[in-house]
Write an enzyme that holds these catalytic residues in place. Structure first.
Site, short mmCIF file in Angstrom:
data_model
loop_
_atom_site.label_atom_id
_atom_site.label_comp_id
_atom_site.label_asym_id
_atom_site.label_seq_id
_atom_site.Cartn_x
_atom_site.Cartn_y
_atom_site.Cartn_z
N SER A 129 1.29 -1.53 0.35
CA SER A 129 0.31 0.34 -0.12
C SER A 129 0.79 1.23 -0.14
O SER A 129 2.27 1.14 0.07
CB SER A 129 -0.88 0.01 1.11
OG SER A 129 -1.72 1.62 1.09
N TYR A 154 -2.81 -0.41 10.71
CA TYR A 154 -2.34 -1.35 9.00
C TYR A 154 -1.42 -0.84 8.77
O TYR A 154 -0.88 -1.20 7.59
CB TYR A 154 -3.80 -0.86 8.94
CG TYR A 154 -3.54 -0.86 6.94
CD1 TYR A 154 -4.54 -2.06 7.13
CD2 TYR A 154 -3.62 -0.03 6.27
CE1 TYR A 154 -4.06 -2.07 5.71
CE2 TYR A 154 -3.58 0.06 4.98
CZ TYR A 154 -3.45 -1.21 4.97
OH TYR A 154 -3.68 -1.22 3.30
N LYS A 158 1.93 -3.34 7.08
CA LYS A 158 1.83 -3.25 5.43
C LYS A 158 3.93 -3.11 5.53
O LYS A 158 4.52 -3.62 4.84
CB LYS A 158 1.42 -2.31 4.72
CG LYS A 158 -0.34 -2.76 4.09
CD LYS A 158 0.11 -3.40 3.67
CE LYS A 158 -1.29 -4.51 3.49
NZ LYS A 158 -1.55 -5.83 2.77
N1 UFG Z 1 -12.53 11.25 2.68
C1 UFG Z 1 -13.82 12.32 2.80
N2 UFG Z 1 -14.36 11.72 4.16
C2 UFG Z 1 -14.93 10.20 3.62
C3 UFG Z 1 -14.31 9.22 3.25
C4 UFG Z 1 -13.06 9.99 3.78
O1 UFG Z 1 -13.26 13.33 2.57
O2 UFG Z 1 -16.02 10.08 4.77
C5 UFG Z 1 -11.30 11.23 2.80
C6 UFG Z 1 -10.20 10.98 3.66
O3 UFG Z 1 -9.97 12.29 4.48
C7 UFG Z 1 -8.98 11.01 2.43
C8 UFG Z 1 -9.61 10.78 0.93
O4 UFG Z 1 -10.86 11.43 0.93
O5 UFG Z 1 -8.38 12.27 2.47
C9 UFG Z 1 -9.89 9.38 1.35
O6 UFG Z 1 -9.59 8.35 2.50
P1 UFG Z 1 -10.45 7.29 2.09
O7 UFG Z 1 -10.57 6.31 3.36
O8 UFG Z 1 -10.86 6.81 0.72
O9 UFG Z 1 -8.92 6.18 1.19
P2 UFG Z 1 -6.81 6.69 2.25
O10 UFG Z 1 -6.82 7.44 1.84
O11 UFG Z 1 -7.46 6.75 3.48
O12 UFG Z 1 -6.61 5.10 2.07
C10 UFG Z 1 -6.54 4.34 2.92
C11 UFG Z 1 -5.14 4.27 3.06
C12 UFG Z 1 -4.86 2.18 2.24
C13 UFG Z 1 -5.62 1.53 2.23
C14 UFG Z 1 -7.54 2.25 2.21
C15 UFG Z 1 -8.45 1.72 2.05
O13 UFG Z 1 -4.02 4.08 3.44
O14 UFG Z 1 -3.62 1.62 2.44
O15 UFG Z 1 -7.18 3.65 2.78
O16 UFG Z 1 -8.82 0.83 3.24
F1 UFG Z 1 -6.22 1.53 0.77
#
Ligand code: UFG
Length: 343
Positions: A129, A154, A158
């Protein structure tokens, strides 16, 4: 790599695993799925069958269970290569249950490597990841960027798994780690997609559930980041593009003659898209109203991360096929489909 066409896919009933199984069939491989169904269910197994019209070879069990894993290797092998997707992946849950995450994500990898060694199987594709980078100093980030302290257990699992692979490969393994950025979307057939357990943590499932009226509104976590519109930037990649990269990684290992090797690749598009841009694109592409509000930052979020995909593009002869608009449209079509299934 052996001449066998059989590929063991741990976590093959999950979101990325199931899409990859479809691509394996399409490329002439014989995937064998191992999954404990703890974070997935048979819905995606049925979807694979509907898309491919092939019988899916499936073993239900835990990848940390050495005896079970050994039996699968004996009864369903010989395997040419292992694709190891099986892992817990919720950042928030990992903060609440760190030990479960360490036991499952690290235990399953070590057990798998031991059983591979016992059975003389050397080729492995590991699901890593972009979280391993933490907040990189430079974006787009390339594979030689140093690991920063992981923001969550998590992410730490990784990092540790990659360290284990780095230490172990020279004992006779040929390993590719694929560092996924943000996989989104669903199969264009609408027969496969993501099925979140409970309220989604990830952005796109939250968007589609809000658009479907299941959630009242989407909260954008933070509007005061140092980015062009104040919201976080990510590299969103269509899940089918992620899946096809695994087939390319198998081919890559096949062409290499070394007895042992370890390679790491970023799996991203190279395009940074902000949360706000993604929301606006979803509204434009689907024509659906999406109520949202800008709220507080989510602890542990990284401000800005997107891939430099030059290495993967060149070495695996792989590039993305789907646009962000395709991803969002497919995610929305899948959301409507699962609502129909449930109603
Ligand atoms: N976000 C929002 N509102 C939400 C959900 C997310 O604004 O309701 C924002 C988050 O703050 C972030 C972006 O959208 O800025 C992406 O968030 P995600 O939760 O979709 O994904 P992440 O970038 O946090 O990714 C994480 C880990 C990855 C993993 C992924 C899936 O970094 O390695 O979650 O579990 F694969």
């Amino acid at each position: 790599m052996s001449l066998s066409k059989k590929i063991l896919v741990t976590g093959g009933a999950g979101y990325i695993g199931a899409h990859t199984v479809v691509e394996l069939f399409a490329s002439g491989y014989e995937p064998v799925i191992l999954d404990d169904l703890s974070r997935s269910d048979r819905t995606l197994l049925n979807g694979i069958q509907e898309i491919t019209h092939r019988d899916v070879s499936f073993f239900e069990g835990d990848c940390c269970d050495k005896q079970f894993l050994s039996e699968v290797f004996k009864s369903a092998g010989p395997f040419a290569c292992i694709l190891h997707f099986a892992a817990y992946k919720s950042v928030g849950e990992s903060v609440e249950k760190p030990l479960e995450y360490y036991r499952n994500n690290i235990g399953s990898l070590v057990t798998l490597l031991e059983v591979m060694q016992d059975n003389n199987v050397r080729d492995l594709i590991f699901s890593s990841s972009c979280t391993v980078y933490g907040q990189p100093d430079h974006v787009p980030v390339n594979e030689s960027a140093p690991f920063k302290r992981a923001e969550s257990p998590y992410g730490a699992t990784k990092q540790v798994c990659e360290r284990i692979l780095e230490d172990a490969y020279s004992t006779g393994f040929r390993i590719v780690s694929l560092r996924y950025f943000n996989p989104i979307g669903a199969h264009p057939s609408t027969l496969l997609g993501e099925i979140p357990i409970g309220a989604p943590n990830n952005l796109v499932p939250y968007i589609t559930q809000t658009a479907a009226g299941i959630r009242e509104k989407l909260t954008v976590f933070g509007g005061d980041y140092d980015t062009h519109d104040g919201t976080c930037i990510r590299d969103f990649i269509h899940v089918v593009d992620v899946a096809t990269a695994h087939v390319k990684a198998i081919e890559y290992l096949k062409q290499r003659s070394e007895e042992s090797l370890y390679e790491v690749f970023n799996l991203g598009t190279g395009i940074g898209v902000s949360v706000m841009q993604l929301i606006k694109k979803f509204i434009r592409v689907t024509g659906i109203n999406l109520p949202y509000t800008v709220g507080a930052r989510r602890p542990g979020d990284i401000e800005k991360v997107f891939a430099d995909p030059a290495k993967v593009n060149k070495a695996l002869h792989w590039k993305v096929k789907y646009s962000i608009a395709d991803s969002l449209l497919h995610a929305w079509q899948w959301e409507k489909k699962i609502r129909d299934l449930k109603n």
